[in-house]
Design a protein around this motif. Structure first.
Motif, PDB file in Angstrom:
ATOM      1  N   PHE A 202       0.841  -1.201   0.000  1.00  0.00           N
ATOM      2  CA  PHE A 202       0.000   0.000   0.000  1.00  0.00           C
ATOM      3  C   PHE A 202       0.878   1.253   0.000  1.00  0.00           C
ATOM      4  CE2 PHE A 202      -2.855  -3.183   2.024  1.00  0.00           C
ATOM      5  CZ  PHE A 202      -3.873  -3.148   1.074  1.00  0.00           C
ATOM      6  N   LEU A 203       1.712   1.345  -1.014  1.00  0.00           N
ATOM      7  CA  LEU A 203       2.691   2.431  -1.074  1.00  0.00           C
ATOM      8  C   LEU A 203       2.035   3.792  -1.262  1.00  0.00           C
ATOM      9  CD1 LEU A 203       5.361   0.727  -3.380  1.00  0.00           C
ATOM     10  CD2 LEU A 203       5.258   0.736  -0.883  1.00  0.00           C
ATOM     11  N   ASP A 204       0.864   3.822  -1.904  1.00  0.00           N
ATOM     12  CA  ASP A 204       0.209   5.088  -2.206  1.00  0.00           C
ATOM     13  C   ASP A 204      -0.827   5.501  -1.160  1.00  0.00           C
ATOM     14  OD1 ASP A 204       1.661   5.446  -4.528  1.00  0.00           O
ATOM     15  OD2 ASP A 204       0.188   4.393  -5.774  1.00  0.00           O
ATOM     16  N   VAL A 205      -1.069   4.672  -0.181  1.00  0.00           N
ATOM     17  CA  VAL A 205      -1.991   5.056   0.885  1.00  0.00           C
ATOM     18  C   VAL A 205      -1.298   6.097   1.763  1.00  0.00           C
ATOM     19  CG1 VAL A 205      -3.209   4.275   2.959  1.00  0.00           C
ATOM     20  CG2 VAL A 205      -3.264   2.896   0.876  1.00  0.00           C
ATOM     21  N   GLN A 206      -1.964   7.229   1.923  1.00  0.00           N
ATOM     22  CA  GLN A 206      -1.367   8.339   2.667  1.00  0.00           C
ATOM     23  C   GLN A 206      -1.619   8.204   4.167  1.00  0.00           C
ATOM     24  OE1 GLN A 206      -3.720  10.407  -0.386  1.00  0.00           O
ATOM     25  NE2 GLN A 206      -2.471  12.180   0.150  1.00  0.00           N
ATOM     26  N   ILE A 207      -0.790   8.892   4.930  1.00  0.00           N
ATOM     27  CA  ILE A 207      -0.984   8.988   6.372  1.00  0.00           C
ATOM     28  C   ILE A 207      -1.182  10.454   6.735  1.00  0.00           C
ATOM     29  CG2 ILE A 207       0.058   8.691   8.652  1.00  0.00           C
ATOM     30  CD1 ILE A 207       1.535   6.268   7.586  1.00  0.00           C
ATOM     31  N   MET A 208      -2.328  10.741   7.341  1.00  0.00           N
ATOM     32  CA  MET A 208      -2.589  12.062   7.914  1.00  0.00           C
ATOM     33  C   MET A 208      -2.522  11.893   9.427  1.00  0.00           C
ATOM     34  SD  MET A 208      -6.040  14.420   7.854  1.00  0.00           S
ATOM     35  CE  MET A 208      -5.935  14.941   6.138  1.00  0.00           C
ATOM     36  N   ALA A 209      -1.412  12.287  10.008  1.00  0.00           N
ATOM     37  CA  ALA A 209      -1.193  12.063  11.441  1.00  0.00           C
ATOM     38  C   ALA A 209      -1.857  13.146  12.274  1.00  0.00           C
ATOM     39  CB  ALA A 209       0.298  12.034  11.740  1.00  0.00           C
ATOM     40  N   TYR A 210      -2.632  12.713  13.261  1.00  0.00           N
ATOM     41  CA  TYR A 210      -3.054  13.638  14.310  1.00  0.00           C
ATOM     42  C   TYR A 210      -1.797  13.909  15.130  1.00  0.00           C
ATOM     43  CZ  TYR A 210      -8.070  12.524  13.541  1.00  0.00           C
ATOM     44  OH  TYR A 210      -9.329  12.362  13.032  1.00  0.00           O
ATOM     45  N   ALA A 211      -1.008  14.853  14.672  1.00  0.00           N
ATOM     46  CA  ALA A 211       0.324  15.042  15.240  1.00  0.00           C
ATOM     47  C   ALA A 211       0.291  15.837  16.544  1.00  0.00           C
ATOM     48  CB  ALA A 211       1.229  15.740  14.222  1.00  0.00           C
ATOM     49  N   LEU A 257       6.481  13.512  10.902  1.00  0.00           N
ATOM     50  CA  LEU A 257       6.968  13.715   9.535  1.00  0.00           C
ATOM     51  C   LEU A 257       8.189  12.834   9.268  1.00  0.00           C
ATOM     52  CD1 LEU A 257       6.561  17.589   9.218  1.00  0.00           C
ATOM     53  CD2 LEU A 257       5.223  15.847   8.015  1.00  0.00           C
ATOM     54  N   ASP A 258       9.085  12.755  10.233  1.00  0.00           N
ATOM     55  CA  ASP A 258      10.266  11.913  10.064  1.00  0.00           C
ATOM     56  C   ASP A 258       9.897  10.446   9.915  1.00  0.00           C
ATOM     57  OD1 ASP A 258      11.905  14.105  10.230  1.00  0.00           O
ATOM     58  OD2 ASP A 258      12.515  13.767  12.315  1.00  0.00           O
ATOM     59  N   GLU A 259       8.788  10.040  10.546  1.00  0.00           N
ATOM     60  CA  GLU A 259       8.366   8.639  10.483  1.00  0.00           C
ATOM     61  C   GLU A 259       7.559   8.315   9.233  1.00  0.00           C
ATOM     62  OE1 GLU A 259       6.400   7.417  14.091  1.00  0.00           O
ATOM     63  OE2 GLU A 259       7.982   8.278  15.351  1.00  0.00           O
ATOM     64  N   GLY A 260       7.233   9.324   8.432  1.00  0.00           N
ATOM     65  CA  GLY A 260       6.560   9.037   7.166  1.00  0.00           C
ATOM     66  C   GLY A 260       5.186   9.626   6.989  1.00  0.00           C
ATOM     67  N   ALA A 261       4.761  10.531   7.881  1.00  0.00           N
ATOM     68  CA  ALA A 261       3.461  11.175   7.685  1.00  0.00           C
ATOM     69  C   ALA A 261       3.483  12.047   6.446  1.00  0.00           C
ATOM     70  CB  ALA A 261       3.098  12.011   8.918  1.00  0.00           C
TER      71      ALA A 261
END
Length: 345
Positions: A202-211, A257-261
């Motif tokens: 799932f390379l194209d599935v995005q992550i929107m982090a509640y940061a 962000l560093d983890e890939g968000a």
């Protein structure tokens, strides 16, 4: 042709700069507007409930219903018609399906997965955002797994929870989710979810982090909508952020962000406009705000009492997020705001 009377020179101020010139008419105000709200800025959160042809009003959120999956598909069609780019899901899980470990989160036939599949069949062009956290599914109401001492003290288990969240995210991605949105605030969960998604293709599935998610009183109506408020043991302050802290938000965002968000979120919205601004200025990453249930309910309650103009307050609150630096807003006002924007074209 009549002209407006000229001011008496005796009373004229000697001003070279008159900012009001740019405010003199609607067309002039439109030309110099610094920020513009469009339907592209809106994500519409929907509450899901079991059954068919069901719409159950959320008492604390006037105008908001819990929706059965077929009704959610209907609202998805409305979102497409209004040019809203994405919707987000939050399930009301029946108490009999809840347990200590939130097992229903891993069921590929749970409400979120059903909604993803049904809507993708009908409206493949619509973005689907799914919440990753265990609180809709746990009998104790926490976002993560817990350890409870003999004295009743509850401790949230970080690393064990992260493993469960990655499993939950995969379940949603398989069902068709476009954006995984972890809202749990566990340490390291973004990296674990990114690794799990990539490992399964799932390379194209995005992550929107509640940061930067704060431990806020403004979540009350939302927890009622999910049915998690009465079940909650203790509170969530060991993982959600202290409202007193601002620098901490930047550290949290940087880690995510560093983890890939791919995108980050600040929640709640209006009480934390300063955080949105700091995040956007510091990182320049796609930054979103969540106009949470309490914010929505306050505006609606004041409008229903005739204390404010509800539509104007709605639009003013949304443009405030844009002014603060948000690229988009999760808001229960999304369809109402989109209708207003369409009429204004």
């Amino acid at each position: 042709m009549r002209h407006a009377p000229r001011p008496d020179p005796a009373h004229r101020l000697d001003l070279s700069q008159r900012p009001r010139r740019n405010r003199k008419a609607e067309w002039a105000r439109r030309l110099v507007a610094e920020h513009v709200l469009t339907t592209n800025d809106l994500i519409w959160p929907l509450f899901l409930i079991d059954g068919e042809k069901r719409r159950v009003p959320v008492a604390a959120m006037p105008g908001v219903d819990r929706l059965s999956v077929d009704e959610a598909v209907r609202e998805a069609g409305r979102a497409v018609a209004l040019d809203i780019p994405a919707i987000a899901f939050f399930p009301y899980t029946e108490p009999k399906l809840k347990d200590e470990r939130g097992s229903e989160a891993f069921n590929d036939g749970n409400l979120v997965c059903q909604a993803c599949r049904a809507i993708k069949r009908e409206f493949p062009q619509l973005g689907l955002v799914t919440d990753v956290a265990l609180d809709p599914y746990t009998s104790h109401g926490h976002d993560g797994l817990i350890s409870e001492s003999a004295t009743g003290e509850v401790r949230i288990l970080n690393d064990e929870t992260v493993e469960a969240l990655a499993r939950q995210a995969l379940n949603q991605a398989r069902a068709g989710a476009d954006v995984i949105a972890p809202s749990d605030m566990m340490d390291g969960r973004v990296g674990a979810i990114r690794a799990a998604l990539d490992a399964e293709g799932f390379l194209d599935v995005q992550i929107m982090a509640y940061a930067a998610k704060y431990a806020s009183a403004f979540y009350g109506p939302f927890r009622d909508a999910l049915g998690s408020a009465s079940a909650l043991k203790g509170d969530k302050r060991t993982y959600q952020m202290d409202p007193a802290n601002s620098d901490e938000a930047l550290r949290e965002v940087e880690l995510d962000l560093d983890e890939g968000a791919d995108m980050v979120m600040v929640k709640p919205g209006m009480p934390y406009l300063d955080i949105i601004r700091r995040v956007k200025d510091e990182f320049g990453a796609p930054t979103f705000a969540y106009q949470v249930s309490g914010e929505y309910s306050m505006i609606m309650a004041a409008a229903q009492n005739g204390w404010i103009d509800g539509d104007k307050a709605m639009m003013e609150s949304l443009i405030a997020f844009k002014r603060a630096g948000a690229d988009g807003v999760l808001t229960y006002f999304a369809p109402r705001a989109a209708e207003r924007l369409r009429r204004a074209r």
